[in-house]
Design a protein around this motif. Structure first.
Motif, PDB file in Angstrom:
ATOM      1  N   ARG A 120       0.866  -1.182   0.000  1.00  0.00           N
ATOM      2  CA  ARG A 120       0.000   0.000   0.000  1.00  0.00           C
ATOM      3  C   ARG A 120       0.899   1.227   0.000  1.00  0.00           C
ATOM      4  O   ARG A 120       1.707   1.412   0.897  1.00  0.00           O
ATOM      5  CB  ARG A 120      -0.867   0.029   1.264  1.00  0.00           C
ATOM      6  CG  ARG A 120      -2.169  -0.742   1.203  1.00  0.00           C
ATOM      7  CD  ARG A 120      -3.233  -0.072   0.361  1.00  0.00           C
ATOM      8  NE  ARG A 120      -3.183   1.371   0.439  1.00  0.00           N
ATOM      9  CZ  ARG A 120      -3.731   2.087   1.402  1.00  0.00           C
ATOM     10  NH1 ARG A 120      -4.397   1.505   2.370  1.00  0.00           N
ATOM     11  NH2 ARG A 120      -3.632   3.399   1.383  1.00  0.00           N
ATOM     12  N   ASP A 205      -3.577   6.981  -4.234  1.00  0.00           N
ATOM     13  CA  ASP A 205      -3.644   5.750  -3.452  1.00  0.00           C
ATOM     14  C   ASP A 205      -3.258   4.567  -4.340  1.00  0.00           C
ATOM     15  O   ASP A 205      -3.988   4.215  -5.271  1.00  0.00           O
ATOM     16  CB  ASP A 205      -5.064   5.579  -2.903  1.00  0.00           C
ATOM     17  CG  ASP A 205      -5.089   4.905  -1.550  1.00  0.00           C
ATOM     18  OD1 ASP A 205      -4.063   4.335  -1.161  1.00  0.00           O
ATOM     19  OD2 ASP A 205      -6.135   4.953  -0.887  1.00  0.00           O
ATOM     20  N   ILE A 207      -1.903   0.508  -4.933  1.00  0.00           N
ATOM     21  CA  ILE A 207      -1.812  -0.854  -4.402  1.00  0.00           C
ATOM     22  C   ILE A 207      -1.106  -1.738  -5.418  1.00  0.00           C
ATOM     23  O   ILE A 207      -1.308  -1.612  -6.625  1.00  0.00           O
ATOM     24  CB  ILE A 207      -3.196  -1.423  -4.040  1.00  0.00           C
ATOM     25  CG1 ILE A 207      -3.027  -2.700  -3.243  1.00  0.00           C
ATOM     26  CG2 ILE A 207      -4.062  -1.660  -5.263  1.00  0.00           C
ATOM     27  CD1 ILE A 207      -4.086  -2.945  -2.224  1.00  0.00           C
ATOM     28  N   SER A 238       2.081   4.263   4.058  1.00  0.00           N
ATOM     29  CA  SER A 238       2.552   3.204   3.167  1.00  0.00           C
ATOM     30  C   SER A 238       2.930   1.983   4.000  1.00  0.00           C
ATOM     31  O   SER A 238       3.463   2.115   5.100  1.00  0.00           O
ATOM     32  CB  SER A 238       3.762   3.683   2.358  1.00  0.00           C
ATOM     33  OG  SER A 238       3.418   4.794   1.546  1.00  0.00           O
ATOM     34  N   TYR A 264      -8.155  -0.207   1.817  1.00  0.00           N
ATOM     35  CA  TYR A 264      -7.901   0.406   0.508  1.00  0.00           C
ATOM     36  C   TYR A 264      -9.217   0.904  -0.077  1.00  0.00           C
ATOM     37  O   TYR A 264     -10.210   0.164  -0.111  1.00  0.00           O
ATOM     38  CB  TYR A 264      -7.243  -0.602  -0.444  1.00  0.00           C
ATOM     39  CG  TYR A 264      -6.821  -0.007  -1.774  1.00  0.00           C
ATOM     40  CD1 TYR A 264      -5.854   0.997  -1.822  1.00  0.00           C
ATOM     41  CD2 TYR A 264      -7.386  -0.438  -2.967  1.00  0.00           C
ATOM     42  CE1 TYR A 264      -5.462   1.553  -3.040  1.00  0.00           C
ATOM     43  CE2 TYR A 264      -6.990   0.113  -4.189  1.00  0.00           C
ATOM     44  CZ  TYR A 264      -6.034   1.109  -4.214  1.00  0.00           C
ATOM     45  OH  TYR A 264      -5.642   1.662  -5.412  1.00  0.00           O
TER      46      TYR A 264
END
Length: 426
Positions: A120, A205, A207, A238, A264
């Motif tokens: 993340r 954001d 992933i 993170s 998430y």
């Protein structure tokens, strides 16, 4: 062939129904004509005001959740910016995936029984950190973007800088298109990494799912190194999570081991080993993944419940209280000015991927029930005495679980939605 010019015909296509919301029907034709004239003048003068007006700010700024957000001071300038955004989108051809699609794909891949790592990443001050000179250079090098469009981008960024802005103006739809294009090379490099089998970015954001063969520290360092100039990762937001081994089903009556959990895009993902199924071939078991409403979002919904009851304790406005609880627990439609039409929202449409065995919605139902029935506590003690039995029954009939599972729908006008949300804004 697509027309990039800023003429009366192309600017007229950018006008939306919502632009006339506060204009009486009898005045709309004159309003539209004036709006188009002003927009055409703004486009041809590169947003410079007429000489008799002197200087005027193109953008306005206001605080929102700890950030400075920008908007256009005049609707006519906004019309030009819409056309500019369309031009850039056509010239860059950058495709983006929606939140629900990203979550659905991620959920499926987390079920895989192979070893993997989940990274993340959050980009710190995303819009504000882009290097302005690099943005302008990249825009000027776009071969399919018209010179007029390039000059207008430069004018907007210059005005943004004059009122104290950095990077790209947060809040402008134009900035979202530019940032997606500027991140395109980064997106491609990460997705193409030998150990990466899933990559997605939703604004700032990020992933990543990998094969778990790579060194986590080296991989994270590489990710930060290839970010566009000026951008850095937010170390606090993170993290990395590991499923180091292949799937290992648990024999009954053992409780399947928990492997990892992370948040998430407003969801909480919990990954567990599956129970042993003798009908499934060895190595073919899928991990059990539960997608739930993220804890931060649950806290936000609880706070809205509390504020709804506190407002009722002060105003005794019963119709507003019941509408607020319906608004939270059910689904509704709202006007989306970006597409010029309505979009669906609410507990299901905000979280369509929530698993059947998730606990978050049940937790919210318990919280709502306690807020209605409990005679202790700061809020309940204030409202319980003033709610009669019939009102309590009406409130208890509302349910987050039912609103999500059955997709129950309630209708509100735009004015009513504004009233409903008023006590939640601060």
């Amino acid at each position: 062939m697509y027309d990039q010019s800023f003429c009366r015909k192309t600017l007229e296509r950018e006008i939306r129904k919502s632009d006339f919301r506060r204009i009486p029907a009898k005045d709309q034709a004159a309003f539209k004509e004036k709006l188009l004239t002003l927009a055409l003048n703004a486009a041809n003068s590169y947003f410079l005001p007429p000489p008799h007006i002197g200087t005027a700010n193109l953008l306005t700024a206001f605080p929102l959740e700890g950030k400075t957000v920008f908007g256009f001071a005049k609707l006519s300038d906004e019309i030009v910016a819409r056309k500019l955004r369309t031009n850039i989108k056509r010239a860059t051809k950058v495709l983006t995936r929606g939140r629900s699609q990203i979550v659905a794909n991620l959920q499926l891949l987390l079920e895989e029984g192979i070893p993997y790592k989940v990274y993340r990443f959050d980009v710190k001050s995303f819009y504000e950190s882009f290097n302005r000179e690099n943005v302008l250079k990249a825009v000027n090098e776009l071969p399919k973007l018209s010179p007029h469009s390039k000059t207008l981008v430069a004018a907007i960024l210059r005005n943004h800088e004059l009122i104290g802005g950095y990077g790209l103006p947060r809040g402008l739809a134009l900035s979202a298109v530019l940032s997606d294009w500027l991140m395109q090379e980064f997106d491609s490099m990460v997705a193409g990494h030998d150990d990466v089998f899933f990559y997605s970015r939703f604004v700032d954001d990020i992933i990543v799912l990998t094969s778990a063969r790579e060194d986590s520290v080296l991989f994270s360092t590489w990710i930060e190194r290839i970010l566009p100039n000026g951008l850095t990762l937010n170390a606090i937001k993170s993290d990395v999570f590991s499923a180091d081994k292949r799937v290992s089903p648990a024999k009954a009556p053992a409780i399947p081991p928990h492997i990892l959990q992370f948040d998430y895009l407003g969801y909480s993902f919990s990954v567990n080993e599956p129970p042993l199924n003798t009908k499934v071939k060895s190595g073919a078991h899928a991990r059990h993944v539960v997608a739930d409403v993220a804890s931060g979002k649950i806290r936000k919904l609880k706070k809205r419940i509390v504020r709804s009851f506190l407002d009722y304790a002060t105003t005794s406005n019963w119709s507003l209280l019941i509408d607020r609880i319906k608004f939270l627990t059910q689904n509704f439609s709202v006007y989306n000015p970006k597409v010029g039409g309505k979009k669906l929202a609410g507990i299901y449409h905000s979280y369509p991927q929530v698993s059947q065995d998730a606990k978050g919605l049940k937790e919210l139902d318990r919280f709502l029930r306690n807020s209605i029935l409990s005679k202790t506590g700061r809020v309940s003690s204030m409202t319980s005495a003033v709610l009669n039995a019939q009102q309590k029954r009406q409130l208890l009939s509302q349910s987050f679980v039912r609103g999500h599972n059955k997709k129950t729908f309630v209708h509100f006008s735009a004015a009513r939605i504004s009233q409903i949300q008023k006590c939640w804004l601060n």
